[in-house]
Design an enzyme around this catalytic site. Structure first.
Site, PDB file in Angstrom:
ATOM      1  N   ARG A  64       3.821   5.820  21.173  1.00  0.00           N
ATOM      2  CA  ARG A  64       4.270   4.612  20.463  1.00  0.00           C
ATOM      3  C   ARG A  64       3.440   3.391  20.873  1.00  0.00           C
ATOM      4  O   ARG A  64       3.354   2.403  20.163  1.00  0.00           O
ATOM      5  CB  ARG A  64       5.774   4.368  20.647  1.00  0.00           C
ATOM      6  N   TYR A 117       2.721  -8.943  -3.055  1.00  0.00           N
ATOM      7  CA  TYR A 117       3.126  -7.548  -3.224  1.00  0.00           C
ATOM      8  C   TYR A 117       4.662  -7.515  -3.110  1.00  0.00           C
ATOM      9  O   TYR A 117       5.235  -8.177  -2.239  1.00  0.00           O
ATOM     10  CB  TYR A 117       2.454  -6.715  -2.134  1.00  0.00           C
ATOM     11  N   ASP A 191      -4.040 -10.471   3.195  1.00  0.00           N
ATOM     12  CA  ASP A 191      -3.864  -9.056   2.844  1.00  0.00           C
ATOM     13  C   ASP A 191      -5.131  -8.633   2.092  1.00  0.00           C
ATOM     14  O   ASP A 191      -5.372  -9.063   0.969  1.00  0.00           O
ATOM     15  CB  ASP A 191      -2.607  -8.889   1.986  1.00  0.00           C
ATOM     16  N   LYS A 216      -4.037   2.754   0.459  1.00  0.00           N
ATOM     17  CA  LYS A 216      -4.792   2.538  -0.763  1.00  0.00           C
ATOM     18  C   LYS A 216      -6.261   2.936  -0.532  1.00  0.00           C
ATOM     19  O   LYS A 216      -6.532   4.075  -0.250  1.00  0.00           O
ATOM     20  CB  LYS A 216      -4.617   1.089  -1.221  1.00  0.00           C
TER      21      LYS A 216
HETATM   22  C1  LIG Z   1       0.788  -1.117  -1.132  1.00  0.00           C
HETATM   23  C2  LIG Z   1       0.592  -2.495  -0.655  1.00  0.00           C
HETATM   24  C3  LIG Z   1       1.278  -2.982   0.478  1.00  0.00           C
HETATM   25  C4  LIG Z   1       2.282  -2.145   1.232  1.00  0.00           C
HETATM   26  O1  LIG Z   1       1.675  -1.050   1.843  1.00  0.00           O
HETATM   27  P1  LIG Z   1       2.409   0.358   2.144  1.00  0.00           P
HETATM   28  O2  LIG Z   1       1.333   1.159   2.768  1.00  0.00           O
HETATM   29  O3  LIG Z   1       2.918   0.905   0.846  1.00  0.00           O
HETATM   30  O4  LIG Z   1       3.538   0.048   3.085  1.00  0.00           O
HETATM   31  C5  LIG Z   1       1.003  -4.275   0.895  1.00  0.00           C
HETATM   32  N1  LIG Z   1       0.144  -5.064   0.230  1.00  0.00           N
HETATM   33  C6  LIG Z   1      -0.509  -4.644  -0.879  1.00  0.00           C
HETATM   34  C7  LIG Z   1      -1.452  -5.572  -1.577  1.00  0.00           C
HETATM   35  C8  LIG Z   1      -0.307  -3.359  -1.360  1.00  0.00           C
HETATM   36  O5  LIG Z   1      -0.948  -2.949  -2.464  1.00  0.00           O
END
Ligand SMILES: *Cc1c(COP(=O)(O)O)cnc(C)c1O
Length: 401
Positions: A64, A117, A191, A216
């Site tokens: 962890r 998001y 982000d 992604k």
């Molecule tokens: C998918 C996404 C998230 C969240 O990520 P997860 O891996 O699904 O928890 C945050 N920001 C953006 C821009 C995203 O496309």
């Protein structure tokens, strides 16, 4: 190639995406990093255990707090984002929440873009607010709106660029400069999920922290959920030992860390191909009589074209467009698709298509949808790696509907 990232001059991005942070000599020559499937780590002696816990000796303790497979990924991500350190997490939301819970306390204030998001918005609205944190939502495309919202309790400024649904682009350098001029302690968090460091490096533009949904493009194959935070070593250490270890426990699995490293090897190649294909599709959509507007920062007619050129090396694989004919046109477009998948998420080899009005935002009223920037005919595409003519053929079939 040992410690490739510490050699000057710095190796190319794609070289670092393949080699950084890993020395096969220490792992019996294994070409790919071993997956350390272990929860805990044995100490030589009680004294060694003591030194590890006291932070006087480097080395693993319990997964962890960190795991060798995860550490290689973290070194690599920090290198690619030009940060001092990185923390890999179980999901993008795990990364964002671990950063928020570490940096914020009751009575603090944050500034966020008006479009986020969905789950990040929910985390702020239902999570942070419940614990006494104040939020100002502004249009981060307008730097004056951000600076006007700052106050003595402001601890962070948070946005995505480009951001859904119409791919607005924020001036990362200008925002970072202005926010830090007001108070250098305020963290600017970007982000960077849509771009990845292969296209945009927010830390080089003055941001303090970058967060990712590695689910992604970083993973890139639609087979895992993961996230990351990248920034200065001190802040990342705090997020690891407060937000991750104690508050969220959003630990990445060693197998997932391995899969992300496999994805990273082709990241630059994939982003080039995603971007090339997306531009061709965007140009054709823009010409099509069934399409009202096309949102893609790589189109010279796009309002964010110049800014995108400044801070992004490519235009990325995400685009959106408005269909003439609203909700029904959107539904009929979606249902005509054959190869393209009707699915949320993005950044995969498969082209994915989302119609917010009939899918993610179907429970909203049309008025609520508009307030969230979602018009009835808006369609979002994550352009995959298939042949461009096959992608276009499927889209065209939908448009003829
Ligand atoms: C998918 C996404 C998230 C969240 O990520 P997860 O891996 O699904 O928890 C945050 N920001 C953006 C821009 C995203 O496309």
């Amino acid at each position: 190639m040992k410690n490739i990232s510490s050699k000057a001059p710095k190796a190319a991005f794609s070289t670092r995406a393949i080699h950084s942070g890993y020395d096969s000599d220490t792992e019996n020559g294994a070409l790919t990093p071993p997956i350390y499937m272990t929860s805990t780590f044995a100490f030589d002696s009680a004294e060694q255990g003591g030194a590890r816990f006291a932070g006087e000796e480097e080395g693993p303790i319990y997964s962890r707090l960190g795991n060798p497979t995860q550490s290689i990924l973290e070194t690599r991500l920090a290198d690619l984002e030009e940060g001092e350190a990185a923390l890999a997490t179980a999901s993008g939301m795990g990364a964002i929440s671990a950063a928020f819970w570490t940096l914020l306390a009751a009575g603090d204030h944050i500034v966020a873009d008006k479009t986020l998001y969905g789950c990040t918005f929910a985390l702020i609205e239902h999570g942070l607010k419940k614990f006494g944190i104040e939020v100002s939502y502004v249009d981060c495309c307008n730097v004056e709106e951000i600076t006007a919202a700052l106050n003595e309790n402001t601890k962070l400024v948070y946005f995505e660029s480009p951001v859904n649904p119409n791919l607005r682009v924020m001036d990362i350098q200008k925002i970072s400069d202005e926010v830090h001029r007001f108070n250098s302690e305020i963290k600017v968090i970007v982000d960077n999920t849509y771009c990845t460091p292969a296209i945009q490096q927010p830390l080089m533009l003055g941001a303090d922290l970058v967060v990712h949904s590695a689910t992604k493009y970083l993973g890139g194959h639609g087979d895992l959920i993961a996230g990351a935070v990248v920034g200065d070593a001190e802040t990342i250490q705090r997020i690891r030992f407060e937000g991750l270890k104690d508050m969220t426990g959003a630990v990445i699995a060693p197998m997932t860390a391995f899969l992300i490293m496999r994805g990273l090897k082709t990241l630059e190649l994939r982003m080039q191909r995603h971007s090339e294909t997306a531009l061709i599709i965007a140009e054709r959509l823009q010409q099509h009589p069934a399409v009202e507007v096309t949102y893609y920062p790589g189109l010279p007619t796009d309002p964010y074209y110049d800014l995108a050129k400044q801070q992004m090396s490519l235009s990325g694989g995400m685009l959106a467009f408005e269909l003439k004919g609203g909700l029904e046109a959107g539904k009929s477009f979606m249902n005509k698709l054959q190869m393209i998948k009707r699915a949320v998420s993005l950044g995969d080899a498969e082209t994915l298509c989302q119609h917010p009005a009939s899918m993610t935002h179907s429970t909203y009223t049309p008025e609520q949808r508009l307030a969230h920037g979602v018009s009835e005919g808006l369609v979002r595409l994550s352009i995959g790696l298939e042949g461009v003519e096959d992608i276009w053929q499927d889209i065209e079939r939908g448009l003829l509907a």
